[in-house]
Scaffold this motif. Structure first.
Motif, PDB file in Angstrom:
ATOM      1  N   THR B  53       0.808  -1.092   0.044  1.00 36.78           N
ATOM      2  CA  THR B  53      -0.108   0.043  -0.066  1.00 36.78           C
ATOM      3  C   THR B  53       0.749   1.253  -0.076  1.00 36.78           C
ATOM      4  OG1 THR B  53      -0.071   0.195   2.492  1.00 36.78           O
ATOM      5  CG2 THR B  53      -1.769  -1.220   1.304  1.00 36.78           C
ATOM      6  N   PRO B  54       0.310   2.482  -0.424  1.00 39.26           N
ATOM      7  CA  PRO B  54       1.172   3.694  -0.536  1.00 39.26           C
ATOM      8  C   PRO B  54       1.812   3.805   1.255  1.00 39.26           C
ATOM      9  CG  PRO B  54      -1.066   4.205  -1.386  1.00 39.26           C
ATOM     10  CD  PRO B  54      -1.075   2.556  -0.760  1.00 39.26           C
ATOM     11  N   VAL B  55       0.996   3.286   2.060  1.00 35.61           N
ATOM     12  CA  VAL B  55       1.661   3.439   3.516  1.00 35.61           C
ATOM     13  C   VAL B  55       3.043   2.461   3.541  1.00 35.61           C
ATOM     14  CG1 VAL B  55       1.046   3.272   5.914  1.00 35.61           C
ATOM     15  CG2 VAL B  55      -0.711   4.039   4.415  1.00 35.61           C
ATOM     16  N   ALA B  56       2.825   1.475   3.149  1.00 35.06           N
ATOM     17  CA  ALA B  56       4.234   0.593   3.064  1.00 35.06           C
ATOM     18  C   ALA B  56       5.379   1.471   2.720  1.00 35.06           C
ATOM     19  CB  ALA B  56       3.876  -0.753   2.470  1.00 35.06           C
ATOM     20  N   GLY B  57       4.866   2.243   1.669  1.00 36.19           N
ATOM     21  CA  GLY B  57       6.059   3.022   0.961  1.00 36.19           C
ATOM     22  C   GLY B  57       6.686   4.002   1.965  1.00 36.19           C
ATOM     23  N   ILE B  58       5.848   4.734   2.570  1.00 33.54           N
ATOM     24  CA  ILE B  58       6.087   5.709   3.748  1.00 33.54           C
ATOM     25  C   ILE B  58       6.888   5.141   4.823  1.00 33.54           C
ATOM     26  CG2 ILE B  58       5.198   7.306   5.574  1.00 33.54           C
ATOM     27  CD1 ILE B  58       2.931   7.954   3.687  1.00 33.54           C
ATOM     28  N   LEU B  59       6.366   3.617   5.261  1.00 36.22           N
ATOM     29  CA  LEU B  59       7.191   2.986   6.283  1.00 36.22           C
ATOM     30  C   LEU B  59       8.604   2.717   5.913  1.00 36.22           C
ATOM     31  CD1 LEU B  59       4.777   0.053   7.629  1.00 36.22           C
ATOM     32  CD2 LEU B  59       6.325   1.682   8.961  1.00 36.22           C
ATOM     33  N   VAL B  60       8.737   2.440   4.645  1.00 33.05           N
ATOM     34  CA  VAL B  60      10.176   2.075   4.189  1.00 33.05           C
ATOM     35  C   VAL B  60      11.098   3.526   4.033  1.00 33.05           C
ATOM     36  CG1 VAL B  60      11.538   1.446   2.075  1.00 33.05           C
ATOM     37  CG2 VAL B  60       9.636   0.307   2.528  1.00 33.05           C
ATOM     38  N   GLU B  61      10.566   4.692   4.035  1.00 38.13           N
ATOM     39  CA  GLU B  61      11.186   5.974   4.072  1.00 38.13           C
ATOM     40  C   GLU B  61      11.410   6.114   5.695  1.00 38.13           C
ATOM     41  OE1 GLU B  61      11.957   8.250   1.884  1.00 38.13           O
ATOM     42  OE2 GLU B  61      11.730   7.443   0.142  1.00 38.13           O
ATOM     43  N   ALA B  62      10.407   5.682   6.447  1.00 36.94           N
ATOM     44  CA  ALA B  62      10.779   5.825   7.953  1.00 36.94           C
ATOM     45  C   ALA B  62      11.966   5.142   8.430  1.00 36.94           C
ATOM     46  CB  ALA B  62       9.411   5.798   8.542  1.00 36.94           C
ATOM     47  N   ILE B  63      11.956   3.949   8.025  1.00 41.21           N
ATOM     48  CA  ILE B  63      12.885   2.933   8.357  1.00 41.21           C
ATOM     49  C   ILE B  63      14.444   3.257   7.939  1.00 41.21           C
ATOM     50  CG2 ILE B  63      13.839   0.500   8.144  1.00 41.21           C
ATOM     51  CD1 ILE B  63      10.881  -0.370   8.258  1.00 41.21           C
ATOM     52  N   LYS B  64      14.428   3.766   6.714  1.00 40.54           N
ATOM     53  CA  LYS B  64      15.699   4.106   6.093  1.00 40.54           C
ATOM     54  C   LYS B  64      16.369   5.157   6.903  1.00 40.54           C
ATOM     55  CE  LYS B  64      15.389   7.548   2.750  1.00 40.54           C
ATOM     56  NZ  LYS B  64      15.187   8.004   1.532  1.00 40.54           N
ATOM     57  N   ASN B  65      15.372   6.436   7.189  1.00 41.91           N
ATOM     58  CA  ASN B  65      15.769   7.328   8.025  1.00 41.91           C
ATOM     59  C   ASN B  65      15.993   7.322   9.293  1.00 41.91           C
ATOM     60  OD1 ASN B  65      16.146   9.829   6.341  1.00 41.91           O
ATOM     61  ND2 ASN B  65      13.918   9.191   5.764  1.00 41.91           N
ATOM     62  N   LEU B  66      15.343   6.298  10.059  1.00 40.09           N
ATOM     63  CA  LEU B  66      15.733   5.698  11.342  1.00 40.09           C
ATOM     64  C   LEU B  66      16.830   5.139  11.514  1.00 40.09           C
ATOM     65  CD1 LEU B  66      12.431   4.593  13.184  1.00 40.09           C
ATOM     66  CD2 LEU B  66      13.980   6.331  14.006  1.00 40.09           C
ATOM     67  N   LEU B  67      17.120   4.268  10.423  1.00 43.22           N
ATOM     68  CA  LEU B  67      18.508   3.535  10.295  1.00 43.22           C
ATOM     69  C   LEU B  67      19.828   4.389  10.156  1.00 43.22           C
ATOM     70  CD1 LEU B  67      17.695   0.479   8.051  1.00 43.22           C
ATOM     71  CD2 LEU B  67      18.072   0.527  10.591  1.00 43.22           C
ATOM     72  N   TYR B  68      19.506   5.509   9.297  1.00 45.71           N
ATOM     73  CA  TYR B  68      20.541   6.562   9.117  1.00 45.71           C
ATOM     74  C   TYR B  68      20.838   7.239  10.253  1.00 45.71           C
ATOM     75  CZ  TYR B  68      23.153  10.092   6.649  1.00 45.71           C
ATOM     76  OH  TYR B  68      24.166  11.125   6.334  1.00 45.71           O
ATOM     77  N   LEU B  69      19.824   7.667  11.216  1.00 48.58           N
ATOM     78  CA  LEU B  69      19.987   8.397  12.444  1.00 48.58           C
ATOM     79  C   LEU B  69      20.730   7.353  13.313  1.00 48.58           C
ATOM     80  CD1 LEU B  69      18.954  11.164  13.670  1.00 48.58           C
ATOM     81  CD2 LEU B  69      17.158   9.452  14.814  1.00 48.58           C
ATOM     82  N   LEU B  70      20.591   6.086  13.627  1.00 48.69           N
ATOM     83  CA  LEU B  70      21.178   5.357  14.477  1.00 48.69           C
ATOM     84  C   LEU B  70      22.679   5.193  14.012  1.00 48.69           C
ATOM     85  CD1 LEU B  70      18.660   2.309  15.496  1.00 48.69           C
ATOM     86  CD2 LEU B  70      19.227   4.579  16.476  1.00 48.69           C
TER      87      LEU B  70
END
Lengths: 267, 190
Positions: B53-70
């Motif tokens: 779903t479109p929301v799954a795409g947003i989740l991928v974006e969120a995980i990417k940026n969280l990982l980058y932050l960590l």
């Protein structure tokens, strides 16, 4: 495609200092409040006090201070840039130095130093978290700190599960990316030279196998988890239990004292 | 039921990881300042958005940026938030349109829409929120609206536009190759 090996472990530097052994939740909360209170510093003594605290904490990690400061290299540039910008833009206070068409004001130096220190403190203290805490510990801590959100049906456990799986697979997928790009390079694919359009096209044969193999991995992992009886977060026990120990309570008390003294040092 | 839900979670997590890895495979564009870099980290989010779903795409974006932050520490928190918002503005329209009107042509329309939404959205957000937030965070003088406008028109707008065009140029041939595979995966989840 050069991906530094340092990324495989993040910034974490193993050691047995008490900062390393603190509960990750303690560290996250103290750093959060530190970031908030840095903005309350407004005088030379208050900045000096926070700097003493930050450097003291950095020394307590038993990681070489020069190593920590070296890690901030990309940020040094920003700090110096900010300072110089203040020298040019601020036009208040007494004139200290005068060139032909340009003069430096006393307020500019003051403000420039204050802002550079604020920035330095923020970066130093937040980087201490990633230096002394593994990403997986941080994820555990975030899961635990977000527990209250479960009441409004926020999928805390699922989010934490996704984060731990992602973290686990960063080295694997990084190696795979490198392997595939080498395999494609050996077939003559060129990522670096040539017109932009060709370089973009060259990424396609890199991405296709990456996605397909990620799905295969996911299917295997899901199967393996189900076979071991994974049923979501309810009633699940943990390998790494988080516990608040005496040392955590002590750290909170020391930090509270630091902040109280900060308020006495404010102008 | 449980099984496909778990598999979905794992796939989204792995796509997030790929997205984060791709963040490090970036190249700067000539004529634009070096901090504006193009990377292909939006592609896994697009794949997730199309398969699920479109929301799954947003989740991928969120995980990417969280990982980058960590992994890199909080040196530039505003940049991370901005990257998340830009990615979301790009991926969401594409996935939304694709789920409404399926087909190969829709993907081009979607990518063009996504590019426009991202370029205009990021320009407005930079003018109203991101640039003021940066100047506050760095303690710079508040930027005059003239300076902000120049930064947006000269940097943010063309950058996001070029980024969208490059992503489109990459994603269309990729999508043509992957379409049968994407459809097959979609069927197994519906």
């Amino acid at each position: 495609m050069d991906m530094s090996n340092s990324l495989l472990i993040g910034q974490y530097v193993p050691s047995n200092s008490f900062i390393h052994r603190l509960d990750p939740r303690t560290k996250i909360m103290i750093i959060f409040f530190f970031v908030v209170f840095v903005f309350f510093a407004n005088s030379a003594p208050s900045y000096a006090w926070l700097t003493v605290f930050a450097i003291g904490t950095a020394l307590a990690t038993k990681i070489k201070l020069t190593f920590i400061l070296k890690g901030l290299t990309p940020v040094w540039f920003l700090i110096i840039f900010t300072f110089l910008l203040h020298l040019i833009v601020t036009k208040e206070g007494e004139v200290l130095v005068e060139f032909v068409s340009f003069s430096i004001y006393s307020d500019a130096i003051q403000q420039g130093i204050a802002i550079s220190f604020r920035f330095f403190l923020l970066i130093l203290v937040t980087s201490l978290l990633t230096l002394t805490t593994t990403p997986i510990e941080i994820t555990d801590a975030i899961e635990s700190l977000l527990q209250p959100l479960k009441k409004i049906k926020f999928p805390v456990h699922e989010l934490a599960l996704m984060m731990s799986i992602s973290l686990r697979f960063i080295p694997t997928l990084m190696q795979e990316t490198e392997k595939i790009s080498k395999a494609q390079a050996s077939r003559g694919v060129d990522f670096r030279t040539g017109p932009l359009k060709d370089r973009i096209q060259a990424v396609v044969p890199l991405l296709v196998p990456l996605f397909v193999s990620a799905f295969k991995r996911a299917e295997e992992l899901a199967m393996a988890m189900e076979a071991r009886g994974y049923q979501g977060g309810e009633g699940r026990t943990k390998l790494r239990e988080l516990k608040i120990a005496k040392i955590d309570v002590l750290s909170f008390i020391v930090f509270a004292l630091v902040i109280i003294i900060l308020f006495f040092l404010r102008a | 039921m449980q099984s496909s839900r778990l598999l979905k979670l794992i796939i989204i997590a792995l796509l997030g990881t790929i997205s984060m890895v791709l963040l490090f495979v970036n190249f700067p564009i000539p004529f634009l300042p070096p901090y504006l870099k193009i990377d292909f980290s939006e592609v896994p989010a697009l794949i997730a958005g199309l398969i699920f779903t479109p929301v799954a795409g947003i989740l991928v974006e969120a995980i990417k940026n969280l990982l980058y932050l960590l992994y890199t520490g909080a040196g530039d928190p505003i940049g991370i938030v901005a990257n998340f918002v830009a990615g979301t503005l790009f991926v969401y329209p594409v996935a939304l349109l694709y789920h409404k009107f399926k087909g190969k042509k829709t993907i081009v329309t979607g990518l063009v829409t996504g590019t426009v939404v991202m370029a205009i959205g990021m320009s407005v957000l930079n003018y109203l929120i991101i640039l003021p937030a940066y100047s506050w965070f760095m303690g710079w003088e508040t930027m005059s609206s003239g300076v902000k406008l120049a930064t947006v028109v000269g940097g943010v707008l063309p950058f996001n536009f070029i980024k969208g065009v490059i992503l489109t140029a990459l994603f269309v041939p990729l999508f043509v190759k992957l379409k049968p595979w994407i459809d097959q995966k979609r069927m197994s989840f519906h």
